[in-house]
Design a protein around this motif. Sequence first.
Motif, short mmCIF file in Angstrom:
data_model
loop_
_atom_site.label_atom_id
_atom_site.label_comp_id
_atom_site.label_asym_id
_atom_site.label_seq_id
_atom_site.Cartn_x
_atom_site.Cartn_y
_atom_site.Cartn_z
N GLN A 66 64.22 41.63 38.41
CA GLN A 66 63.63 42.34 37.26
C GLN A 66 64.71 42.64 36.22
O GLN A 66 64.49 42.48 35.01
N ILE A 67 65.87 43.07 36.69
CA ILE A 67 66.95 43.40 35.76
C ILE A 67 67.42 42.15 35.03
O ILE A 67 67.59 42.14 33.81
N ILE A 68 67.62 41.07 35.79
CA ILE A 68 68.11 39.83 35.19
C ILE A 68 67.12 39.26 34.19
O ILE A 68 67.49 38.78 33.11
N SER A 69 65.83 39.32 34.49
CA SER A 69 64.82 38.78 33.57
C SER A 69 64.81 39.55 32.26
O SER A 69 64.67 38.96 31.18
N ILE A 70 64.98 40.87 32.33
CA ILE A 70 65.05 41.68 31.12
C ILE A 70 66.30 41.35 30.32
O ILE A 70 66.28 41.21 29.10
N LEU A 71 67.40 41.18 31.04
CA LEU A 71 68.67 40.84 30.40
C LEU A 71 68.57 39.49 29.68
O LEU A 71 69.00 39.34 28.53
N LYS A 72 67.99 38.50 30.34
CA LYS A 72 67.82 37.17 29.74
C LYS A 72 66.84 37.22 28.57
O LYS A 72 67.07 36.61 27.52
N ALA A 73 65.75 37.95 28.73
CA ALA A 73 64.73 38.03 27.69
C ALA A 73 65.27 38.71 26.43
O ALA A 73 64.86 38.40 25.31
N SER A 74 66.22 39.63 26.63
CA SER A 74 66.79 40.33 25.46
C SER A 74 67.52 39.36 24.53
O SER A 74 67.61 39.60 23.32
N THR A 75 68.03 38.27 25.08
CA THR A 75 68.68 37.26 24.25
C THR A 75 67.68 36.61 23.30
O THR A 75 67.99 36.35 22.13
N ASP A 76 66.47 36.35 23.79
CA ASP A 76 65.43 35.78 22.92
C ASP A 76 65.05 36.77 21.83
O ASP A 76 64.82 36.38 20.68
N ILE A 77 64.99 38.05 22.17
CA ILE A 77 64.65 39.05 21.16
C ILE A 77 65.75 39.12 20.10
O ILE A 77 65.47 39.24 18.90
N GLU A 78 67.00 39.03 20.53
CA GLU A 78 68.10 39.06 19.57
C GLU A 78 68.01 37.86 18.63
O GLU A 78 68.26 37.99 17.43
N GLU A 101 57.90 29.59 13.12
CA GLU A 101 57.53 28.73 14.25
C GLU A 101 58.51 28.89 15.40
O GLU A 101 58.11 28.95 16.57
N ARG A 102 59.79 29.01 15.09
CA ARG A 102 60.80 29.21 16.12
C ARG A 102 60.65 30.58 16.80
O ARG A 102 60.87 30.71 18.00
N ILE A 103 60.25 31.58 16.02
CA ILE A 103 60.00 32.90 16.62
C ILE A 103 58.89 32.79 17.66
O ILE A 103 58.98 33.37 18.75
N GLY A 104 57.84 32.03 17.33
CA GLY A 104 56.76 31.80 18.29
C GLY A 104 57.29 31.17 19.57
O GLY A 104 56.88 31.54 20.68
N ASP A 105 58.22 30.22 19.45
CA ASP A 105 58.81 29.58 20.63
C ASP A 105 59.58 30.59 21.48
O ASP A 105 59.55 30.54 22.71
N HIS A 106 60.29 31.51 20.82
CA HIS A 106 61.03 32.52 21.57
C HIS A 106 60.08 33.48 22.30
O HIS A 106 60.39 33.95 23.40
N VAL A 107 58.93 33.74 21.71
CA VAL A 107 57.95 34.58 22.40
C VAL A 107 57.44 33.87 23.66
O VAL A 107 57.24 34.50 24.71
N VAL A 108 57.24 32.56 23.57
CA VAL A 108 56.86 31.78 24.76
C VAL A 108 57.95 31.91 25.83
O VAL A 108 57.64 32.07 27.02
N ASN A 109 59.21 31.85 25.41
CA ASN A 109 60.30 32.06 26.37
C ASN A 109 60.19 33.42 27.06
O ASN A 109 60.42 33.56 28.27
N LEU A 110 59.84 34.44 26.27
CA LEU A 110 59.66 35.78 26.83
C LEU A 110 58.55 35.79 27.88
O LEU A 110 58.67 36.44 28.92
N ALA A 111 57.47 35.07 27.58
CA ALA A 111 56.36 34.98 28.54
C ALA A 111 56.82 34.31 29.84
O ALA A 111 56.41 34.69 30.94
N GLU A 112 57.69 33.31 29.71
CA GLU A 112 58.21 32.64 30.90
C GLU A 112 59.12 33.56 31.71
O GLU A 112 59.09 33.56 32.95
N TRP A 113 59.90 34.38 31.02
CA TRP A 113 60.74 35.36 31.73
C TRP A 113 59.88 36.42 32.40
O TRP A 113 60.24 36.97 33.46
#
Length: 231
Positions: free
Chosen positions: A79-91, A192-204
Amino acid sequence: MGALFDDELKKLKGHFMEMGFDSSEQIYQATKSFIDHDKDLARKIVAEDPKINNEEMDLEKQSLQLIALQQPVASDFRQIISILKASTDIERIGDHANTIARETINAKGHERIPAVEKVISEMTEQVRTMLEQVLEAFFEGNAAEAKKIADQDESIDKYYHSTRKLVTESLKKNSQTAQAALSYLMVIRLLERIGDHVVNLAEWLVYNQTGKMVELSHSTNHEEEYFENGQ
């Protein structure tokens, strides 16, 4: 794990949510500044850009401290790692919003294409809805929502392709819109790229809950644009 760990993990999720909602607001303000040709607002967005970066660094520090001090079991560690990784997409989402603001500042006066600006507003609303939905799902641990959220990216892709055609057609009819066309193409590509990052967040989010990495994106490959490399 004990109550202390649960409390610290809840705080971590809260900070992650805050960072995500700050990015959502940044998207809104950036596209608003672009459509309104509001350079003052754009400069304010650029000036505040370090906030998202600082939030990511704080979240990383908090995550590493939680791992070091609490030594979580595998599921909690995930859970911690997924949040850490997902924060990169948000950045990176924040970076894209910042680029839109910078384009507003750099753009010279040009012909407007109202139909395109209408679509930019609609794309902005859609990607923000997706982002906020995935943030809520992250906080609630609701992996079942991940695919539903990712599927919405198809409409973002459709917006992107149809708007590119619209911009091209406008340029053919009126060469005076050349400067505007370049700016519009940049902004819709960034959305469009922001949409792709949101998909990444869904995968995390799926990984967060199941430990499995899944491919939720169904987007076709997009040709590379001159204004962006590698994100």
